[in-house]
Design a protein around this motif. Sequence first.
Motif, short mmCIF file in Angstrom:
data_model
loop_
_atom_site.label_atom_id
_atom_site.label_comp_id
_atom_site.label_asym_id
_atom_site.label_seq_id
_atom_site.Cartn_x
_atom_site.Cartn_y
_atom_site.Cartn_z
N ILE A 1 9.54 -6.48 -11.05
CA ILE A 1 9.51 -6.72 -12.50
C ILE A 1 10.88 -6.73 -13.15
O ILE A 1 11.24 -7.68 -13.85
CB ILE A 1 8.61 -5.66 -13.19
N THR A 2 11.67 -5.70 -12.92
CA THR A 2 12.94 -5.56 -13.64
C THR A 2 13.85 -6.75 -13.39
O THR A 2 14.53 -7.23 -14.30
CB THR A 2 13.67 -4.25 -13.21
N SER A 3 13.82 -7.25 -12.15
CA SER A 3 14.70 -8.37 -11.82
C SER A 3 14.27 -9.67 -12.51
O SER A 3 15.03 -10.62 -12.58
CB SER A 3 14.73 -8.58 -10.31
N ARG A 4 13.03 -9.69 -13.04
CA ARG A 4 12.53 -10.92 -13.66
C ARG A 4 12.27 -10.79 -15.16
O ARG A 4 11.61 -11.62 -15.76
CB ARG A 4 11.25 -11.37 -12.95
N SER A 5 12.74 -9.70 -15.74
CA SER A 5 12.56 -9.54 -17.18
C SER A 5 13.80 -8.89 -17.78
O SER A 5 14.17 -7.78 -17.40
CB SER A 5 11.33 -8.67 -17.45
N ALA A 6 14.43 -9.58 -18.71
CA ALA A 6 15.62 -9.03 -19.36
C ALA A 6 15.23 -7.94 -20.34
O ALA A 6 16.01 -7.04 -20.64
CB ALA A 6 16.36 -10.14 -20.09
N SER B 1 0.84 -1.20 0.00
CA SER B 1 0.00 0.00 0.00
C SER B 1 0.87 1.25 0.00
O SER B 1 1.94 1.27 0.61
CB SER B 1 -0.89 0.01 1.24
N PHE B 2 0.36 2.28 -0.68
CA PHE B 2 1.12 3.53 -0.82
C PHE B 2 0.23 4.72 -0.50
O PHE B 2 -0.95 4.72 -0.85
CB PHE B 2 1.64 3.65 -2.26
N ARG B 3 0.81 5.71 0.16
CA ARG B 3 0.07 6.92 0.51
C ARG B 3 -0.52 7.56 -0.73
O ARG B 3 0.11 7.60 -1.79
CB ARG B 3 0.99 7.94 1.20
N ARG B 4 -1.73 8.09 -0.62
CA ARG B 4 -2.40 8.76 -1.74
C ARG B 4 -1.74 10.13 -1.94
O ARG B 4 -2.23 11.16 -1.48
CB ARG B 4 -3.89 8.93 -1.40
N ASP B 5 -0.60 10.12 -2.58
CA ASP B 5 0.22 11.34 -2.70
C ASP B 5 1.18 11.14 -3.88
O ASP B 5 1.78 10.07 -4.01
CB ASP B 5 1.03 11.50 -1.39
N ILE B 6 1.30 12.19 -4.71
CA ILE B 6 2.20 12.10 -5.87
C ILE B 6 3.62 11.75 -5.42
O ILE B 6 4.38 11.09 -6.12
CB ILE B 6 2.21 13.44 -6.65
N ARG B 7 3.96 12.20 -4.20
CA ARG B 7 5.33 11.94 -3.70
C ARG B 7 5.58 10.45 -3.39
O ARG B 7 6.70 10.07 -3.07
CB ARG B 7 5.62 12.80 -2.47
N SER B 8 4.54 9.63 -3.48
CA SER B 8 4.73 8.18 -3.30
C SER B 8 5.37 7.54 -4.53
O SER B 8 5.74 6.36 -4.48
CB SER B 8 3.39 7.49 -3.04
N LEU B 9 5.48 8.28 -5.62
CA LEU B 9 5.93 7.65 -6.88
C LEU B 9 7.31 6.99 -6.76
O LEU B 9 7.53 5.92 -7.30
CB LEU B 9 5.92 8.67 -8.02
N ASP B 10 8.23 7.63 -6.04
CA ASP B 10 9.58 7.04 -5.89
C ASP B 10 9.48 5.64 -5.29
O ASP B 10 10.08 4.70 -5.78
CB ASP B 10 10.44 7.91 -4.95
N GLU B 11 8.70 5.56 -4.22
CA GLU B 11 8.52 4.29 -3.51
C GLU B 11 7.83 3.26 -4.43
O GLU B 11 8.18 2.08 -4.42
CB GLU B 11 7.64 4.57 -2.29
N ILE B 12 6.87 3.74 -5.21
CA ILE B 12 6.15 2.84 -6.13
C ILE B 12 7.08 2.30 -7.21
O ILE B 12 7.08 1.10 -7.52
CB ILE B 12 4.95 3.58 -6.77
N PHE B 13 7.92 3.16 -7.77
CA PHE B 13 8.86 2.71 -8.80
C PHE B 13 9.85 1.69 -8.22
O PHE B 13 10.19 0.71 -8.88
CB PHE B 13 9.61 3.90 -9.41
N GLU B 14 10.29 1.93 -7.00
CA GLU B 14 11.21 0.97 -6.36
C GLU B 14 10.53 -0.39 -6.21
O GLU B 14 11.12 -1.43 -6.48
CB GLU B 14 11.64 1.46 -4.98
N PHE B 15 9.27 -0.37 -5.78
CA PHE B 15 8.50 -1.60 -5.60
C PHE B 15 8.36 -2.33 -6.95
O PHE B 15 8.61 -3.54 -7.04
CB PHE B 15 7.11 -1.23 -5.04
N LEU B 16 7.99 -1.60 -8.01
CA LEU B 16 7.82 -2.22 -9.33
C LEU B 16 9.15 -2.78 -9.84
O LEU B 16 9.19 -3.87 -10.41
CB LEU B 16 7.25 -1.21 -10.33
N ASP B 17 10.21 -2.01 -9.65
CA ASP B 17 11.52 -2.47 -10.13
C ASP B 17 11.93 -3.77 -9.44
O ASP B 17 12.46 -4.67 -10.07
CB ASP B 17 12.59 -1.39 -9.91
N ARG B 18 11.68 -3.85 -8.12
CA ARG B 18 12.02 -5.07 -7.39
C ARG B 18 11.25 -6.27 -7.95
O ARG B 18 11.78 -7.36 -8.08
CB ARG B 18 11.68 -4.93 -5.90
#
Lengths: 143, 97
Positions: A23-28, A4-21
């Motif tokens: 997705i990026t590690s499992r897709s070349a 879960s992420f705070r309803r705030d544009i400033r959450s984007l950094d945290e969201i990108f980190e979560f997605l990278d962990r």
Amino acid sequence: MQQSFRRDIRSLDEIFEFLDRQITSRSADEAPAYVLRLAVEELFTNMVKYNRGGDPEIGIGVEINGRAFTVTLTDCGGEPFDMTRAKEVDTLRPLEERPIGGLGIHLVRQMVDELRYSYSGRCGTITVVKYRELPHVRDHRQG
Amino acid sequence: MFAITVRDDGEIVLSGRFDASQIETADAIFERVSDTTRVNFQDLDYISSAGLGILLKTQKRLSASGHFLILMNMKKMVRDVFRIARFDMVFRIEEDQ
């Protein structure tokens, strides 16, 4: 995997980190990760901007199988708000007539393979699916 | 991590991830642009509609006085986003400068 992420544009950094962990590690291949980042950013920022009465946090889940990446955004506590049916922007208009807004959902529609909305128990859920490119398909295309 | 810098010759250099949380930072630079200006995308890994909006707003303002932005050296996925938004019809985009 769900977080879960705070309803705030400033959450984007945290969201990108979560997605990278997840997705990026499992897709070349760079493309699905880019498309899913963009889809999540556009949908999340729309939820922040237009569904202000919702719960303080928005849930994002990632599921990966051999066929596809599936990302869900769950926004509870507000009224039904189906941004997947927003009016399509006219991208053929000349510069002076191009609207600044509305492009985000256009990009999402064009770049993902499936986009669905459901509403149940005061929670709206948007599901985004991006198919994985199978190695033999990529090899064939590279010819 | 997003960064925007202006070189001595006026060229704007973008790097990292240009997302919706960076609008104010980018806008502070682009709203000072008043002439035809080169924008170097060489180190930009990501852009979303938020970044496109800032560029479109700037291009609209400049076009009123006969000026424009020249966008250079985009990576493939960033270029794809411009193509899907049909911004390649609105901006002058140059490769490998």
